[in-house]
Structures are given as C-alpha cells and as structure tokens.
Design an enzyme around this catalytic site. Structure first.
Site, short mmCIF file in Angstrom:
data_model
loop_
_atom_site.label_atom_id
_atom_site.label_comp_id
_atom_site.label_asym_id
_atom_site.label_seq_id
_atom_site.Cartn_x
_atom_site.Cartn_y
_atom_site.Cartn_z
CG ASN A 180 -1.98 1.15 1.41
OD1 ASN A 180 -2.95 0.70 1.93
ND2 ASN A 180 -1.56 2.08 0.67
NE ARG A 189 -3.76 -1.21 3.57
CZ ARG A 189 -3.53 -1.06 4.82
NH1 ARG A 189 -3.68 -2.01 5.68
NH2 ARG A 189 -3.46 0.24 5.51
N GLY A 292 -7.85 1.22 -2.22
CA GLY A 292 -7.50 2.80 -2.26
C GLY A 292 -8.92 3.73 -1.94
CG ASP A 294 -8.77 4.29 2.38
OD1 ASP A 294 -8.65 4.86 1.33
OD2 ASP A 294 -7.51 3.95 3.03
CD GLU A 478 -6.41 12.81 0.41
OE1 GLU A 478 -6.15 11.33 0.50
OE2 GLU A 478 -6.64 13.68 1.39
CD GLU A 492 -10.16 5.80 8.35
OE1 GLU A 492 -10.84 4.69 8.88
OE2 GLU A 492 -8.95 5.63 7.93
#
Length: 524
Positions: A180, A189, A292, A294, A478, A492
């Site tokens: 990741n 992962r 990706g 999430d 982002e 989050e």
C-alpha cells in the site's frame, strides 16, 4: 502652462472629492467589525498585517451580511469564509492561469531521497529518489504514483519516473508485491495494481531493465493469484474468487485481520458497531484500504453505513480491469523476450478474464459495469466511477462504451467533475467528492472509446474546480467537492494538500487539452 495648471487643478478637485467626509475611507476594523476581531484575535494568519491588506471580492456590506446571517463556527470554517470572500496576500491571491507553473514548482518539494533501514522505524528502505503525495503521506504510495508519473512525464521529469520504477521493481523483488505504501504496517496489503501501466511510461529500453521488470510483473501477478492454490470449487481464498462458471477473478484482501496500525482507534470503533466477528470486520476494513477507496458505499452491505462493510465479499470491476491490463502486458513482454509459452499462457488468462468481466460485471440493462457480490451471486446495486475502468484498459466494446457514457452523463457528472458515486454517506469516496485518479481514468477511457466530447467536458469541469480552489487557497488538494466546486471533505483525517496525484493529473490534462489552459488565461 495654463492648460497644465488646469489639468492639475481638476485632478486636485477630484482627489479632494474622493477624500471628503462623505466618502471617508474606513479602516478594515471599522468595515468588518466582529469579523475583523475574530480573524485577528484567533490569529487566522500569523502576521496581523495580512488580513488588513486583503481585498474584498464583493461589497463589504454584502460580506458582513453573509457573515452575520450564518457566522462560521470554528477556526476552519472562519478561514473558509475569509478565503471565499477576500483575496488574501500570499494566501489565495494566485491566478488560475499559472496553475501548471505552480505544479512544476511543487515537484522538487515532493521529492524524497533513498531510504535506509533504521532500527525501530516503520519506514521501508528504498534505493532511489521518489515522489510522495504530500501532507501526512510522507512515504511513496503505490497507486498514487501512477497518476503522479503522468504529470512528471509531461513536465520534463522523466528521470524521476525511472527512479520510482527502480524503487517499485526492487520492492517486488524483496517482498513479492508492492505494498500500500512503504511502511512496515502496510506490508500485509497492496493497492490497485498499476505497476504494469507505470511501465508504459518508462523510456528505459535496456535489456537488463526489461528482464527485471518482466520478472517483477510476473511476480506481482503471482501475488494477486496466490489464492488460486487454495480456492475451493466454489468460494474464495486470499485475493482470488471462483466465479459460478469456475473462472478465477480477484478481490481486495489483507493478510491480517486486526485493526490497522495507522487507523487503530477508528477500526476498533467500527468493529464495536458491526455485527459478528470483529476479526472479519477488521479484514473488510483492511481490504477496503487495499482498494484505495477507503471508504465508500461500494463496500457497504446496506449502501450507507461503514458498520456493514463487507469488502472481501465483492469482486471489484476496477481491480479486475487492472488485472486484465497486467496479463495483456505480460503477454506482450513475454513475446518480445522470446518466451512463447509465457505469451500463450497469459494471452489465455487475459481472454478468460475479459469474458468473465463481460459475463459477470457488465449489467446491460443498467448500462454500467458493476462490482459482483460473491455471496449474493449478483452485481451490487452501487453505481460508481469504477464503471469506467473497462473503458480505460480497452476492455469495452463500442456499444458498451456508449452505454457507459450515457450513464455517466446522467448520474455521475457533477458541475465540477466526475462524482465518485451518487451516494451521500459522509465517506470520502462517495458524493460530493471527486478524485484526480478517477477523473483521469474516466477522461482517458472515454477518449479512447470515441467519447471525446464527454471526456473533454469532464476535463474542463475538473480543471475548473482545481483552479478555483487553487485561486482561493493557493493549494493543490487531495480531493474536491464536485457539487459545489470547493475543497472536499469526509474521511478519517483532515484534508491534505501537496498533492501528488492532483498535480500529476492537472499537468497531464492541461498538456492534453491546451484549450482548457487558454480558457484559464482568459478567465483569470
């Protein structure tokens, strides 16, 4: 002389008229009252002179009316209000027309040097320089990097692309996959497998590099298909799912079933709300992180709440499209290397996967590609921007591409770009957010399938959103709200700036569509 004196006298009269008591120039403290006091006392800007030199975007009375009608709660809301209504020196007084020039100045700030192993550190070693996304993301990330590379390619940064490929190739050689991100807590992962597409951007044609990259590509394929050795006649194992006709497709997974190190408290809270075994919920959350996305309603059983997450039950259309692209590129590279057996094997795997995508992931009556629920044995009801991945990898027929384009226009096209899903859940990979990588997948996929008008439309809307946020904040972000064309929310963690994949896609789109750049110049 007389004419000159008359001119001066007239100017003096005008000047005095401007300065008479009826026109008296109020100070910012007098004009903006309690708004001014909050900005200065809460130290919204480090230098007290910053706000007093700001220029209002509209009539001061209208600004104060808006402020009093709905006073912003908290410092973040106050900052957003100020930046929306004022041009603040050194903060948001940037012209949208210099957007690409700004991106070019950002690349050096996002470059990091090789990483050596250090006892007790979570950072994984890397042999060559690389580009990070920015903000809280201090390490290289897998799928982010492909979209970052798109911008590096058009901004004269080819050596960085080759350098990052050295890092990823060596990572596969060491760990058998690309994690990741390059931290120890990510090793269980991966992320959407873009390595094969990254290799398309390389200009290193040396035989030794080609040999290493093909071996790494085959190793990555083996990583994703490792579960084939343990999957039952019907069912799933690790990242492999056996479909009803026996075909093997892939799912997102994580080798661990504990709370994520980097989101420990959040995962514990979610598992406490979910029904059933907490370890299963942790696995679903981790698999969602591997995707990706999430998090998103794509992975929720009820389509609304994260406590119903069941990621590992789902066969995702984006992942299987990327696996198809990987298998096709392995075939080509094996053929070029003179390995006929390998080329034949992977050509066969690609044909089977393409047929399975058409059979299980194409929903003709709804004009969309969908994810497949392996437990319910049917496509999920969630429409998402992932529906464009088969177009992106060249797996859609002309009629399928046309149908998807119709669905996108009707349900996924927002005023500021492509929606991630039409579902408002508060999750960051749902509406109203849009994300740079999904814009590129959509635009490139539509354009290569004869839907250039829609592709150009999405590009224009998205660049307009990025440019507006840049003009207001001076930052590349982002994610963005494509409904109200402003910085995005949810997730989050706080909104991050930097930002690798936004920079990359912005440069790539402005390079592809110079007319959009010209429009920014006119509007500035």
């Amino acid at each position: 002389m007389k004419n000159w004196l008359s001119f001066v006298a007239a100017g003096l009269v005008s000047f005095l008229a401007l300065g008479n008591p009826g026109w008296a120039q109020s100070s910012p403290a007098e004009l903006y009252g309690d708004l001014f006091q909050r900005v200065q006392l809460e130290k919204l800007f480090p230098d007290g002179k910053t706000f007093v030199d700001a220029t209002p975007r509209s009539d001061p009375a209208a600004i104060m009316a808006a402020y009093r009608q709905q006073p912003p709660q908290g410092k973040d809301a106050l900052e957003a209000f100020v930046l929306r209504h004022f041009r603040v020196p050194g903060v948001n007084d940037h012209g949208a027309s210099n957007l690409r020039a700004h991106v070019r100045t950002l690349w050096p700030t996002l470059v990091r040097q090789p990483v050596e192993r250090q006892a007790g550190s979570s950072a994984l070693p890397l042999p060559a320089p690389f580009v990070v996304p920015g903000g809280r993301f201090r390490e290289i990330y897998y799928w982010d990097s492909y979209f970052t590379m798109l911008g590096l390619a058009v901004d004269g940064q080819q050596p960085l692309i080759e350098s990052m490929l050295v890092d990823f190739t060596s990572t596969i050689e060491i760990y058998g996959h690309i994690p990741n991100g390059m931290r120890s807590y990510y090793l269980s992962r991966s992320q959407p497998p873009f390595y094969a597409l990254m290799l398309d951007l390389s200009k290193d044609d040396s035989a030794d590099t080609a040999t290493r990259q093909l071996a790494a590509l085959r190793a990555e394929h083996a990583y994703w298909m490792k579960g084939a050795s343990c999957v039952q006649p019907s069912g799933a194992c690790e990242r492999v799912v056996r479909m009803p006709d026996g075909t093997l497709l892939n799912r997102y997974w994580d080798d661990k079933d504990t709370p994520r190190d980097e989101s420990y408290a959040e995962d514990v809270a979610t598992a406490s709300e979910a029904k059933g075994d907490k370890a299963i919920t942790y696995r679903h959350l981790r698999a969602g992180a591997e995707s990706g996305w999430d998090f998103t309603s794509r992975w929720f059983g009820d389509g609304r709440t994260i406590a119903t997450i069941h990621t590992t039950d789902i066969v995702p259309v984006d992942l299987n499209s990327l696996m198809l692209a990987m298998e096709q590129r392995i075939e080509v590279r094996c053929r070029k290397a003179g390995d006929g057996a390998c080329a034949t094997e992977f050509a066969g795997l690609a044909r089977k996967r393409k047929a399975a995508i058409d059979r299980y992931l194409w929903v003709a009556k709804e004009s969309r590609y969908a994810d497949w629920d392996s437990k319910a044995k049917k496509p999920t009801a969630i429409l998402s921007a992932a529906t464009l991945y088969p177009l992106f990898v060249g797996a859609a027929s002309p009629s399928q591409a046309s149908a998807v384009a119709t669905t996108v226009r009707a349900k996924l096209l927002g005023s500021g770009g492509l929606r991630t899903t039409p579902n408002a859940t508060g999750q960051q990979w749902d509406t109203p957010n849009g994300w740079a990588p999904l814009q590129w997948v959509a635009i490139d996929g539509l354009a290569r399938n004869g839907q250039e008008k829609l592709a150009r439309d999405i590009a224009g809307r998205w660049i307009g959103t990025v440019a507006a946020a840049y003009a207001e904040t001076g930052k590349m972000l982002e994610k963005y709200d494509v409904e109200e064309r402003k910085p995005g929310g949810g997730g989050e963690y706080p909104l991050q700036d930097g930002f690798g994949w936004t920079n990359g896609v912005t440069s790539a789109l402005l390079d592809r569509y110079p007319d959009i750049a010209a429009e920014l110049e006119k509007a500035d």
